[in-house]
Design an enzyme around this catalytic site. Structure first.
Site, mmCIF file in Angstrom:
data_model
loop_
_atom_site.group_PDB
_atom_site.id
_atom_site.type_symbol
_atom_site.label_atom_id
_atom_site.label_comp_id
_atom_site.label_asym_id
_atom_site.label_seq_id
_atom_site.Cartn_x
_atom_site.Cartn_y
_atom_site.Cartn_z
ATOM 1 N N ASP A 2 45.270 102.728 -61.110
ATOM 2 C CA ASP A 2 44.006 102.326 -61.727
ATOM 3 C C ASP A 2 43.863 100.795 -61.743
ATOM 4 O O ASP A 2 44.854 100.076 -61.815
ATOM 5 C CB ASP A 2 43.938 102.883 -63.154
ATOM 6 C CG ASP A 2 42.511 103.038 -63.622
ATOM 7 O OD1 ASP A 2 41.589 102.924 -62.785
ATOM 8 O OD2 ASP A 2 42.306 103.260 -64.820
ATOM 9 N N ARG A 15 33.784 96.570 -55.192
ATOM 10 C CA ARG A 15 34.876 97.458 -55.632
ATOM 11 C C ARG A 15 35.736 97.956 -54.465
ATOM 12 O O ARG A 15 36.950 98.113 -54.593
ATOM 13 C CB ARG A 15 34.295 98.667 -56.377
ATOM 14 C CG ARG A 15 33.635 98.336 -57.698
ATOM 15 C CD ARG A 15 32.996 99.587 -58.295
ATOM 16 N NE ARG A 15 33.958 100.677 -58.435
ATOM 17 C CZ ARG A 15 34.844 100.780 -59.420
ATOM 18 N NH1 ARG A 15 34.871 99.874 -60.377
ATOM 19 N NH2 ARG A 15 35.693 101.790 -59.470
ATOM 20 N N THR A 48 39.706 115.080 -58.918
ATOM 21 C CA THR A 48 38.589 116.032 -58.790
ATOM 22 C C THR A 48 37.325 115.450 -59.451
ATOM 23 O O THR A 48 36.217 115.879 -59.146
ATOM 24 C CB THR A 48 38.943 117.391 -59.453
ATOM 25 O OG1 THR A 48 39.559 117.145 -60.714
ATOM 26 C CG2 THR A 48 39.889 118.198 -58.590
ATOM 27 N N ASN A 50 36.603 112.105 -59.336
ATOM 28 C CA ASN A 50 36.159 110.902 -58.609
ATOM 29 C C ASN A 50 34.944 111.149 -57.708
ATOM 30 O O ASN A 50 34.290 110.201 -57.269
ATOM 31 C CB ASN A 50 37.302 110.287 -57.786
ATOM 32 C CG ASN A 50 38.316 109.529 -58.616
ATOM 33 O OD1 ASN A 50 39.486 109.423 -58.258
ATOM 34 N ND2 ASN A 50 37.890 108.976 -59.763
ATOM 35 N N ARG A 171 45.003 106.976 -71.242
ATOM 36 C CA ARG A 171 44.488 108.331 -70.948
ATOM 37 C C ARG A 171 45.362 108.975 -69.882
ATOM 38 O O ARG A 171 45.947 108.285 -69.059
ATOM 39 C CB ARG A 171 43.073 108.228 -70.327
ATOM 40 C CG ARG A 171 41.955 107.964 -71.237
ATOM 41 C CD ARG A 171 40.637 108.242 -70.517
ATOM 42 N NE ARG A 171 40.321 107.230 -69.516
ATOM 43 C CZ ARG A 171 39.724 106.075 -69.790
ATOM 44 N NH1 ARG A 171 39.380 105.791 -71.031
ATOM 45 N NH2 ARG A 171 39.462 105.205 -68.837
ATOM 46 N N SER A 173 43.868 111.336 -67.830
ATOM 47 C CA SER A 173 42.886 111.528 -66.750
ATOM 48 C C SER A 173 43.260 112.673 -65.800
ATOM 49 O O SER A 173 43.168 112.522 -64.580
ATOM 50 C CB SER A 173 42.688 110.232 -65.953
ATOM 51 O OG SER A 173 42.145 109.236 -66.792
ATOM 52 N N GLU A 184 58.213 110.363 -69.746
ATOM 53 C CA GLU A 184 57.966 109.112 -70.464
ATOM 54 C C GLU A 184 56.682 108.504 -69.888
ATOM 55 O O GLU A 184 56.436 108.618 -68.686
ATOM 56 C CB GLU A 184 59.131 108.139 -70.251
ATOM 57 C CG GLU A 184 60.443 108.604 -70.835
ATOM 58 C CD GLU A 184 60.369 108.747 -72.350
ATOM 59 O OE1 GLU A 184 59.776 107.870 -73.014
ATOM 60 O OE2 GLU A 184 60.895 109.755 -72.865
HETATM 61 C C1 FPP Z 1 41.361 103.724 -59.277
HETATM 62 O O1 FPP Z 1 40.828 102.425 -59.524
HETATM 63 C C2 FPP Z 1 41.727 103.871 -57.852
HETATM 64 C C3 FPP Z 1 41.223 104.813 -57.008
HETATM 65 C C4 FPP Z 1 40.236 105.816 -57.437
HETATM 66 C C5 FPP Z 1 41.616 104.850 -55.566
HETATM 67 C C6 FPP Z 1 43.067 104.600 -55.239
HETATM 68 C C7 FPP Z 1 43.306 104.773 -53.779
HETATM 69 C C8 FPP Z 1 43.959 103.905 -52.998
HETATM 70 C C9 FPP Z 1 44.563 102.651 -53.497
HETATM 71 C C10 FPP Z 1 44.130 104.238 -51.534
HETATM 72 C C11 FPP Z 1 45.593 104.472 -51.206
HETATM 73 C C12 FPP Z 1 45.749 105.560 -50.264
HETATM 74 C C13 FPP Z 1 46.860 106.350 -50.083
HETATM 75 C C14 FPP Z 1 46.797 107.449 -49.087
HETATM 76 C C15 FPP Z 1 48.120 106.182 -50.851
HETATM 77 P P1 FPP Z 1 39.367 102.286 -60.181
HETATM 78 O O2 FPP Z 1 38.382 102.260 -59.085
HETATM 79 O O3 FPP Z 1 39.182 103.389 -61.179
HETATM 80 O O4 FPP Z 1 39.461 100.894 -60.868
HETATM 81 P P2 FPP Z 1 38.725 100.464 -62.223
HETATM 82 O O5 FPP Z 1 39.294 101.304 -63.330
HETATM 83 O O6 FPP Z 1 39.103 99.028 -62.349
HETATM 84 O O7 FPP Z 1 37.248 100.671 -62.007
#
Ligand code: FPP
Length: 226
Positions: A2, A15, A48, A50, A171, A173, A184
């Protein structure tokens, strides 16, 4: 993983640039945990829930994940005979192209010492419902913890000792709801793209300082009661 969006926003970037930076951080994180002797790691790449994000962000994430699997994951598994990957989650909603790429990566290797689970279209509740329905379809009329565990997407991995959430939110999530019963938890304010060596060392020091009782007593406390 996150905090990608906030990492980008703080830099005045879209983003999607945060997700790209997040993907770049993954390899070093896996390497470091391997150095600590961690044999199973699970990364939450797409939940699910997202799908509720704007379609442009969902498309960008799916393309990024495809490219990551194609250009990084598959070559790495071919090069490193210690490593394999599993995609956990409901693959049926993924595009044919991405689903095939994930299966290609999974089929390259099974049962190697280091397993990286990538949670993709994953939800803990969805997983439990899927496990119950699969058990019923196989003829079980009643389930037990042992039976259900075998139907979880993670049946090839032990329950996690440690769940780390970057980005500072307290959370779960919908992540590994069944498996994290006695894990932990560490919540760090570090945003995922910045989650590197220093942050991991801090988390591991914190983890090793914890006393895990799994609902029982510390051996020392049990002794002093006698
Ligand atoms: C959450 O940050 C992150 C994601 C929903 C995407 C994570 C995916 C990658 C880093 C790609 C990696 C790929 C592989 C196959 C390992 P957010 O967008 O919720 O951030 P925010 O809370 O700051 O808005």
């Amino acid at each position: 993983m996150d905090g990608n969006g906030r990492w980008a926003k703080r830099r005045g970037l879209p983003r999607t640039e945060g997700h790209k930076a997040g993907a770049k951080a993954v390899a070093e994180v896996i390497k470091m945990f391997r150095e600590y002797g961690v044999h199973h790691i699970t990364l939450y790449a797409f939940s699910t829930e997202n799908w509720k994000r704007p379609p442009e962000e969902v498309d960008a994430l799916m393309s990024l994940i495809y490219r990551y699997v194609d250009k990084v994951v598959i070559p790495e598994i071919k090069k490193n005979d210690q490593l394999c990957v599993r995609f956990i989650g409901d693959k049926s909603r993924l595009s044919d192209k991405l689903r095939k790429k994930c299966i290609e990566a999974e089929e390259l290797a099974v049962g190697r010492p280091f397993v990286c689970n990538v949670a993709l279209n994953y939800g803990g509740r969805d997983e439990i419902v899927h496990a119950v329905n699969s058990a019923l379809a196989d003829g079980h009329t009643e389930v037990s913890e042992e039976i259900l565990s075998k139907y979880m997407y993670t049946s090839h991995s032990p329950d996690p000792d440690l769940v780390i959430r970057t980005g500072g939110d307290f959370r779960i999530s919908n992540f590994l709801l069944w498996q994290s019963a006695y894990s932990e938890f560490i919540i760090t304010d570090t945003m995922w793209p910045d989650f590197g060596r220093a942050a991991i060392e801090k988390c591991m020091a914190e983890f090793y300082s914890r006393r895990r009782r799994f609902g029982g007593l510390d051996p020392e406390d049990a002794e002093s009661e006698e």
